[in-house]
Design an enzyme around this catalytic site. Structure first.
Site, short mmCIF file in Angstrom:
data_model
loop_
_atom_site.label_atom_id
_atom_site.label_comp_id
_atom_site.label_asym_id
_atom_site.label_seq_id
_atom_site.Cartn_x
_atom_site.Cartn_y
_atom_site.Cartn_z
N ASN A 46 0.85 -1.28 0.01
CA ASN A 46 -0.19 -0.15 0.04
C ASN A 46 0.94 1.13 0.03
O ASN A 46 2.05 1.35 0.71
CB ASN A 46 -1.09 0.19 1.21
N ILE A 47 0.75 2.33 -0.81
CA ILE A 47 1.25 3.40 -0.83
C ILE A 47 0.07 4.56 -0.50
O ILE A 47 -0.96 4.85 -1.32
CB ILE A 47 1.69 3.73 -2.27
N GLU A 48 0.44 5.03 0.49
CA GLU A 48 -0.64 6.34 0.98
C GLU A 48 -0.09 7.72 0.67
O GLU A 48 0.97 7.89 -0.20
CB GLU A 48 -0.71 6.10 2.54
N CYS A 57 -3.99 0.53 -2.62
CA CYS A 57 -3.78 -0.46 -1.68
C CYS A 57 -2.72 -1.49 -2.23
O CYS A 57 -2.47 -1.25 -3.64
CB CYS A 57 -5.18 -1.34 -1.76
N GLU A 59 -2.97 -4.74 -2.93
CA GLU A 59 -3.45 -5.61 -4.10
C GLU A 59 -3.21 -4.92 -5.38
O GLU A 59 -2.86 -5.58 -6.41
CB GLU A 59 -5.03 -5.91 -3.78
N CYS A 90 -10.20 -4.61 -0.62
CA CYS A 90 -11.64 -3.52 -0.65
C CYS A 90 -12.36 -3.64 -1.84
O CYS A 90 -11.95 -4.42 -2.88
CB CYS A 90 -11.12 -2.17 -0.54
N CYS A 93 -10.25 -2.93 -5.27
CA CYS A 93 -9.26 -3.86 -5.47
C CYS A 93 -9.85 -5.15 -6.09
O CYS A 93 -9.55 -5.59 -7.10
CB CYS A 93 -8.58 -4.22 -4.55
N1 THU Z 1 -5.43 -1.65 2.50
C1 THU Z 1 -4.66 -2.46 1.67
O1 THU Z 1 -3.77 -2.00 0.99
N2 THU Z 1 -5.32 -3.60 1.31
C2 THU Z 1 -6.65 -4.03 1.77
O2 THU Z 1 -6.85 -5.10 1.47
C3 THU Z 1 -7.18 -3.07 2.57
C4 THU Z 1 -6.52 -2.03 3.07
C5 THU Z 1 -4.59 -0.35 2.81
C6 THU Z 1 -5.07 1.01 2.43
C7 THU Z 1 -4.78 1.89 3.43
O3 THU Z 1 -3.18 2.24 3.31
C8 THU Z 1 -4.54 0.98 4.68
O4 THU Z 1 -4.59 -0.23 4.42
C9 THU Z 1 -5.58 1.42 5.89
O5 THU Z 1 -6.78 1.22 5.19
#
Ligand code: THU
Length: 137
Positions: A46-48, A57, A59, A90, A93
């Site tokens: 995940n890259i915020e 996310c 995935e 989510c 994804c």
């Molecule tokens: N996130 C994912 O990368 N994959 C998931 O299946 C659910 C959520 C990430 C998004 C965000 O960076 C963090 O988790 C919290 O929601």
């Protein structure tokens, strides 16, 4: 490689992917790994972003990594996270997984903070997917 060996390899690769997570806001690192139909494993994390809605996310970064390398089909995917909660893909994804999976039976392995592996499929996560349309005049 047997189905179990592939599962274990993808989970290991997803943990490697998690090391590159950029998640300073949620502090919830996620890693993912997709087996491409070309035999290559593609990792993601995940890259915020400070503008929260721009977060992507793990995935999707794994799948986009695969597509960016010229492979448009994955045959299995693992996603891992630490701590409480699990990282079931989510909705956004799931739609992307539906677009690039080999079939709706393509396996997805979800590893939560307790280390347990939940085995599901793209079709179970995404029943009645929207996958094609006819352009209307
Ligand atoms: N996130 C994912 O990368 N994959 C998931 O299946 C659910 C959520 C990430 C998004 C965000 O960076 C963090 O988790 C919290 O929601």
């Amino acid at each position: 490689m047997s189905r179990e060996e592939l599962r274990d390899k993808l989970i290991e690769e997803a943990w490697e992917g998690l090391k590159n997570s950029y998640s300073p806001y949620s502090k919830f690192p996620v890693g993912a790994a997709a087996m491409g139909a070309d035999g290559t494993v593609y990792r993601g994390c995940n890259i915020e972003n400070v503008s929260y809605g721009l977060t992507v996310c793990g995935e999707r970064t794994a799948i986009f990594n695969m597509v960016a390398h010229g492979c448009k089909t994955f045959t299995a995917l693992a996603v891992v996270s630490k701590g409480n909660g699990d990282s079931a893909p989510c909705g956004a994804c799931r739609q992307v997984l539906g677009e690039f999976c080999e079939s709706l039976d393509t396996p997805i392995y979800i590893v939560g903070g307790d280390g347990k592996v939940l085995e599901t499929t793209v079709g179970e996560c995404m029943p009645y997917p929207f996958l094609k349309f006819e352009p209307q005049e």
